[in-house]
Design a protein around this motif. Sequence first.
Motif, short mmCIF file in Angstrom:
data_model
loop_
_atom_site.label_atom_id
_atom_site.label_comp_id
_atom_site.label_asym_id
_atom_site.label_seq_id
_atom_site.Cartn_x
_atom_site.Cartn_y
_atom_site.Cartn_z
N PRO A 190 45.59 51.07 40.80
CA PRO A 190 44.29 51.59 41.21
C PRO A 190 44.23 51.79 42.72
O PRO A 190 44.85 51.06 43.47
N MET A 191 43.49 52.80 43.13
CA MET A 191 43.16 52.96 44.54
C MET A 191 41.95 52.06 44.78
O MET A 191 40.97 52.13 44.03
N LEU A 192 42.02 51.21 45.78
CA LEU A 192 40.98 50.21 45.98
C LEU A 192 39.96 50.58 47.05
O LEU A 192 38.82 50.17 46.97
N ALA A 193 40.35 51.34 48.06
CA ALA A 193 39.41 51.69 49.14
C ALA A 193 38.31 52.60 48.60
O ALA A 193 38.56 53.50 47.81
N GLY A 194 37.12 52.31 49.00
CA GLY A 194 36.00 53.16 48.61
C GLY A 194 35.50 52.89 47.21
O GLY A 194 34.61 53.57 46.75
N THR A 195 36.05 51.87 46.53
CA THR A 195 35.59 51.59 45.17
C THR A 195 34.54 50.49 45.14
O THR A 195 34.10 50.10 44.08
N ALA A 196 34.16 50.00 46.31
CA ALA A 196 33.17 48.92 46.36
C ALA A 196 32.12 49.24 47.40
O ALA A 196 32.36 49.99 48.33
N GLY A 197 30.97 48.63 47.23
CA GLY A 197 29.92 48.78 48.23
C GLY A 197 30.31 48.06 49.50
O GLY A 197 31.01 47.06 49.46
N TYR B 27 34.90 44.56 48.82
CA TYR B 27 36.10 45.22 49.33
C TYR B 27 36.72 46.19 48.35
O TYR B 27 37.33 47.18 48.75
N ALA B 28 36.60 45.89 47.06
CA ALA B 28 37.19 46.72 46.01
C ALA B 28 36.48 46.42 44.70
O ALA B 28 35.88 45.36 44.54
N ASP B 29 36.56 47.35 43.78
CA ASP B 29 35.94 47.17 42.47
C ASP B 29 36.81 46.24 41.64
O ASP B 29 37.89 46.64 41.19
N PRO B 30 36.39 45.00 41.45
CA PRO B 30 37.23 44.06 40.70
C PRO B 30 37.44 44.48 39.25
O PRO B 30 38.48 44.22 38.67
N ARG B 31 36.46 45.18 38.66
CA ARG B 31 36.61 45.62 37.26
C ARG B 31 37.75 46.61 37.11
O ARG B 31 38.52 46.54 36.15
N LEU B 32 37.89 47.51 38.06
CA LEU B 32 38.98 48.48 38.03
C LEU B 32 40.33 47.78 38.16
O LEU B 32 41.25 48.03 37.38
N LEU B 33 40.43 46.89 39.12
CA LEU B 33 41.68 46.15 39.32
C LEU B 33 42.00 45.31 38.10
O LEU B 33 43.14 45.29 37.62
N LEU C 82 40.86 36.34 39.27
CA LEU C 82 39.97 37.45 39.65
C LEU C 82 38.71 37.49 38.78
O LEU C 82 37.65 37.85 39.26
N GLU C 83 38.85 37.12 37.51
CA GLU C 83 37.67 37.10 36.64
C GLU C 83 36.62 36.12 37.18
O GLU C 83 35.42 36.40 37.11
N VAL C 84 37.06 35.00 37.72
CA VAL C 84 36.15 33.98 38.24
C VAL C 84 35.61 34.36 39.62
O VAL C 84 34.47 34.05 39.95
N HIS C 85 36.38 35.07 40.41
CA HIS C 85 36.02 35.35 41.81
C HIS C 85 35.71 36.83 42.06
O HIS C 85 35.88 37.32 43.18
N GLN C 86 35.22 37.52 41.04
CA GLN C 86 34.91 38.94 41.18
C GLN C 86 33.91 39.21 42.29
O GLN C 86 34.03 40.19 43.02
N ASP C 87 32.91 38.35 42.41
CA ASP C 87 31.87 38.57 43.42
C ASP C 87 32.43 38.55 44.84
O ASP C 87 31.94 39.27 45.71
N GLN C 88 33.44 37.73 45.07
CA GLN C 88 34.04 37.66 46.41
C GLN C 88 34.86 38.91 46.72
O GLN C 88 35.00 39.29 47.88
N LEU C 89 35.42 39.54 45.69
CA LEU C 89 36.23 40.75 45.90
C LEU C 89 35.37 42.01 45.97
O LEU C 89 35.73 42.96 46.66
N SER C 90 34.23 42.00 45.30
CA SER C 90 33.44 43.23 45.15
C SER C 90 33.02 43.92 46.45
O SER C 90 32.87 45.14 46.45
N ALA D 288 44.11 44.76 53.92
CA ALA D 288 44.95 44.62 52.72
C ALA D 288 44.71 45.76 51.74
O ALA D 288 45.66 46.28 51.14
N VAL D 289 43.46 46.18 51.59
CA VAL D 289 43.15 47.30 50.70
C VAL D 289 43.80 48.58 51.23
O VAL D 289 44.34 49.37 50.46
N ALA D 290 43.76 48.79 52.54
CA ALA D 290 44.41 49.98 53.12
C ALA D 290 45.92 49.94 52.87
O ALA D 290 46.53 50.98 52.58
N ILE D 291 46.51 48.78 52.97
CA ILE D 291 47.95 48.63 52.70
C ILE D 291 48.22 48.90 51.23
O ILE D 291 49.13 49.66 50.88
N TRP D 292 47.43 48.29 50.34
CA TRP D 292 47.58 48.47 48.90
C TRP D 292 47.52 49.95 48.52
O TRP D 292 48.32 50.44 47.72
N ASP D 293 46.53 50.67 49.09
CA ASP D 293 46.33 52.07 48.71
C ASP D 293 47.47 52.99 49.12
O ASP D 293 47.54 54.12 48.64
#
Length: 194
Positions: free
Chosen positions: A175-182, A157-163, A147-155, A84-89
């Motif tokens: 935002p570009m999402l790929a590569g923004t998370a560990g 795959y992508a930086d939830p703060r940026l999104l 997303l504010e509540v579920h940031q940890d689940q997204l992190s 999904a992140v690859a599609i988004w980007d």
Amino acid sequence: MIDSERFDPFNNRLCRNVRNALSENFKKVLEQQRMQPVRRVAGFFRNDPLPPCVRTYIDQRLAAYEQVLADVRNRELDHPLDIAVAIWDQHLFFETHEYLEQYWMAAHGGEKKLLQAIIRAAGAYVHLEQGNLTGARRIAAKAVAVLEVHQDQLSPYADPRLLLAKLRSLDPKPPMLAGTAGSANRSMRTIDRP
């Protein structure tokens, strides 16, 4: 008749049909790992005279689909959120929504809420692309709340703060999402394939 300058799937049946047919077959591209399903659909529409905006949309979508497929192959992506992140980007927000919907429908609890929030975030950008700020604001607010509540689940795959920042400001530049998370802890590897 269609305004040949603007692709508008919200107000034009041809545009909506093209968008929906390409998007539906793009899911087959990801399943089959080959472009044939969307090339066939594109050829069907190209058999008739098309307004320039529709022809351009088809060409741009096919190029973006090729990029996503190459990214999925090259990075050996197999998790739905990675894909999904690859599609988004590639700025394929309608396709992001369509792709994740099958997983959202099968999910439960927090996982279901997170997937719905990402679907809504993509929907906000679909509305922004069409200049519908009211619709974008409404959907973005719903996405942000979850997303504010579920940031940890997204992190993973992508930086939830940026999104979140982009959605809160309704920044028209997504935002570009790929590569923004560990990539360490992939806690949602349990998403079931439909």
